[in-house]
Write an enzyme that holds these catalytic residues in place. Structure first.
Site, mmCIF file in Angstrom:
data_model
loop_
_atom_site.group_PDB
_atom_site.id
_atom_site.type_symbol
_atom_site.label_atom_id
_atom_site.label_comp_id
_atom_site.label_asym_id
_atom_site.label_seq_id
_atom_site.Cartn_x
_atom_site.Cartn_y
_atom_site.Cartn_z
ATOM 1 C CB CYS A 1 11.225 -23.201 24.142
ATOM 2 S SG CYS A 1 12.302 -24.255 24.108
ATOM 3 C CG ASN B 1 12.326 -21.328 17.954
ATOM 4 O OD1 ASN B 1 12.010 -21.319 17.042
ATOM 5 N ND2 ASN B 1 13.527 -22.263 17.890
ATOM 6 C CD GLU C 1 18.352 -22.057 18.299
ATOM 7 O OE1 GLU C 1 18.867 -21.104 17.185
ATOM 8 O OE2 GLU C 1 17.077 -22.390 18.332
ATOM 9 C CB CYS D 1 12.447 -28.826 26.271
ATOM 10 S SG CYS D 1 12.145 -26.812 27.338
ATOM 11 C CB CYS E 1 8.173 -25.385 27.653
ATOM 12 S SG CYS E 1 9.479 -24.634 26.613
ATOM 13 C CD GLU F 1 7.210 -25.186 23.512
ATOM 14 O OE1 GLU F 1 8.106 -24.353 23.191
ATOM 15 O OE2 GLU F 1 7.619 -26.467 24.094
HETATM 16 N N1 THU Z 1 12.329 -25.518 21.555
HETATM 17 C C1 THU Z 1 11.486 -25.478 21.310
HETATM 18 O O1 THU Z 1 11.102 -24.028 20.739
HETATM 19 N N2 THU Z 1 10.424 -25.639 22.182
HETATM 20 C C2 THU Z 1 10.678 -26.546 21.915
HETATM 21 O O2 THU Z 1 9.312 -27.323 22.405
HETATM 22 C C3 THU Z 1 11.714 -27.614 21.984
HETATM 23 C C4 THU Z 1 12.616 -27.231 21.567
HETATM 24 C C5 THU Z 1 13.931 -24.831 20.640
HETATM 25 C C6 THU Z 1 15.365 -24.288 21.567
HETATM 26 C C7 THU Z 1 16.410 -24.094 20.239
HETATM 27 O O3 THU Z 1 16.249 -22.974 19.378
HETATM 28 C C8 THU Z 1 15.679 -25.337 19.313
HETATM 29 O O4 THU Z 1 14.390 -25.403 19.684
HETATM 30 C C9 THU Z 1 16.648 -26.643 20.089
HETATM 31 O O5 THU Z 1 16.512 -26.994 20.823
#
Ligand code: THU
Length: 133
Positions: free
Chosen positions: A56, A45, A47, A90, A93, A58
């Site tokens: 994310c 991920n 941010e 999520c 994704c 994925e």
């Molecule tokens: N996140 C992912 O990268 N993949 C997931 O399957 C769930 C959430 C990340 C998004 C964000 O940077 C952090 O986790 C918190 O939601």
């Protein structure tokens, strides 16, 4: 895909999570996307201070694969370094995976113990998916 291969993909996702850029959530996620030709693309991920721009793990892996001409996927492993529970994709994704994958595509997450895995079919995670046609 046997359990040993699933576990190996899961460990690759765990390594990828070390690269996560998650200063806002402190929730580091890694993904490892297995292509039909055996290539594995990793993702983490990424941010941003403007929260909606967060990507994310994925979708990082999917964008890496597609941008290199690979669109045929078999499985993805996902894990967070910051939770003892399985890290499931999520909704965004799931929809992104469904753009490229059939219902039999495997989503591999942590199982009941730290070094065990559980596999879901994408079709079970996003039934009755939206498609344009
Ligand atoms: N996140 C992912 O990268 N993949 C997931 O399957 C769930 C959430 C990340 C998004 C964000 O940077 C952090 O986790 C918190 O939601």
């Amino acid at each position: 895909m046997n359990e040993a291969k699933q576990l190996s993909l899961f460990h690759t996702a765990r390594s990828a999570a070390q690269h996560a850029y998650a200063p806002y959530s402190n929730f580091r996620v890694g993904a490892a996307l297995l292509c039909a030709d055996g290539t594995v693309y990793t993702g983490c991920n990424v941010e941003n201070a403007a929260y909606p721009l967060c990507t994310c793990a994925e979708r990082t892996a999917i964008c890496k694969a597609v941008s290199e001409g690979n669109r045929t996927f078999s499985a993805i492993a996902i894990t967070s370094l910051d939770s003892a529970d399985a890290c499931l994709p999520c909704g965004s994704c799931r929809q992104t995976l469904a753009e490229f994958c059939t219902d039999d595509f495997l989503v591999i997450v942590q199982g009941d113990s730290a070094d065990s895995v559980r596999a879901y079919r994408l079709g079970d995670l996003i039934p009755a998916v939206f498609r344009l046609n």
